[in-house]
Scaffold this active site. Sequence first.
Site, PDB file in Angstrom:
ATOM      1  CE1 TYR A  87      -3.151   2.953   0.477  1.00 38.45           C
ATOM      2  CE2 TYR A  87      -3.538   2.275   2.734  1.00 38.45           C
ATOM      3  CZ  TYR A  87      -3.808   3.124   1.686  1.00 38.45           C
ATOM      4  OH  TYR A  87      -4.734   4.122   1.825  1.00 38.45           O
ATOM      5  CB  CYS A  88       0.975   4.284   0.216  1.00 43.63           C
ATOM      6  SG  CYS A  88       1.657   5.959   0.229  1.00 43.63           S
ATOM      7  CG  LEU A  89       7.262   4.639   0.733  1.00 46.52           C
ATOM      8  CD1 LEU A  89       7.719   5.137  -0.614  1.00 46.52           C
ATOM      9  CD2 LEU A  89       7.721   5.584   1.835  1.00 46.52           C
TER      10      LEU A  89
END
Length: 574
Positions: A306-308
């Site tokens: 998720y995300c980074l």
Amino acid sequence: MIGSTSAIDRVFHYALAKQTGGVSPAALMLCYMDWALHLSMAPGTRLQLGWKFFTDAVALQRYTLATMTSGDLSAGDCPPPAKADRRFAHEDWQRFPFNVMQQSFLVWENLWDAATTNVHGVSKEHEQAVNFLARQMLDMVAPSNFIATNPELLDKTTREGGFNLMRGAMNLLEDKQRNAAGLPPAGVEEFKVGKTLAVTPGKVVARTRLMELIQYSPTTGKVHPNPVLIVPAWIMKYYILDLSAKNSLIKYMVDQGFTVFAISWKNPDESYADTGMDDYRRLGIMEALKAISQIVPNRKVHALGYCLGGTLLSIAAAAMARDGDDRLKSMTLLAAQTDFSQPGELELFVNESQLAFLEDMMEERGYLSSAQMAGAFQLLRSNDLIWSHMIHDYMLGERTSMMDLMAWNADPTRMPARMHSEYLRDIFMGNQLAEGRFHVDGRSIALRDITAPIFVVGTETDHVAPWRSVYQINVLSDTDVTFVLTSGGHNAGIVSEPGRKHRHYRIATSRHDTPYVGPETWHRTNPPKDGSWWPEWAKWLRAGSNEAVQPPKLGAPNVGYPALCDAPGTYVFE
């Protein structure tokens, strides 16, 4: 001598950053000078802007006279508010003279938008920055921000005799006191990690200096054979995917019969200043996969980032593919970028001048604080996160109801100095991952080496990872990619449980041996479906699974992975 003068520069930058919210004045000045000089050398553009000002002023005058005499709100050619602009949604904005105030502001907004875009010779980055700054300054003086020019505020203040302003002043004082004391916002105390948040049962089965690995207790008699590993971003606490029971993605997947593991990252302090990107890969993802391989032996893993965390997972997966490590059965990326050539408005805060400023700030502490990161994200949505909050809490005198997602957002984390610098220089600005120049263990990696199928989710209104940028994985990979575009933003679009109203998504799979389809064509040819994308992901994972098996035990003490403590563990409380 050179070292001492550099230290002086760092101290000066650190002191200056406290006054500017971490924004480099030099970066802003460079943007402004580029725009102003090129505009001064463009007489045709200035003439066009002057004509636009004249015609808009005439239209506004016509509109004003018509509404004063006949009440005709359709007179003239004044611009309507943007669809997503809720500042002027109240019906009283259609009454004179507030309708004229609204239209006057929108005319100025359109004029400045025209003045700060398409000036020949200005670099794209500087143009975007100047346009963004112009919007921020206009947002500050919007008529919705003042009692005398906001009909809703004026009416409430008149009816209550100013008591709303007294309540607002008390709210402001309380918020200032909480902020000075390092306390979370009002209402957060109703949400407790381990009691009302992050309550899905499980055990911490592995721990390193950077993460705790949580294995969740099964709720079904049998489970799908391949476990799921969740890799959140360390810029956030992991339990955004395990909020309340009704909107926990982790609980949903456990109830769907999956064996779920999740990484809970350490919240670093100054002692982690020299911790880099590769430390997070080795001590995070690779150690988690090592533990899972012992707890659930001979089973490939469905990995989600998720995300980074998705960017890091892509790096780990590419390195594993290069080295012949086939432990991943699939890879899922949620609002995660792998190509940063189109990074969106966050690019406004990341350039060489700004990065040098940030690095000097981090040199003093060893990390980037959550407050410094939050400022940039708030500016990207200033109408929703700054001005609407000011109006609602401090002028209307009403407290915004605290929700689980808001409580999570008030539980921040820090970023180690070295890691953050490496990420910004190598990944965000250098785009080394997309261009095959990023190195792991001294050798370059390429995303096209990943052969496991990929499931990707982008969100329609994402200001952090714009969906067209997320979509670029279709260009970089050489495997089947299922892409989902869901309603909502970077967080609310992901936390989109079944049953929530007004949700929709688009979905389509691109085979590795079929021609590339661009994002606009993809969007046009895939109609939206009502509902949550979660069942689609569960269905996609099940499609590659064999028959169900008995759930594994929590941990494997006989091979060095005993249950250390109950979920949500210890790192999440730091």
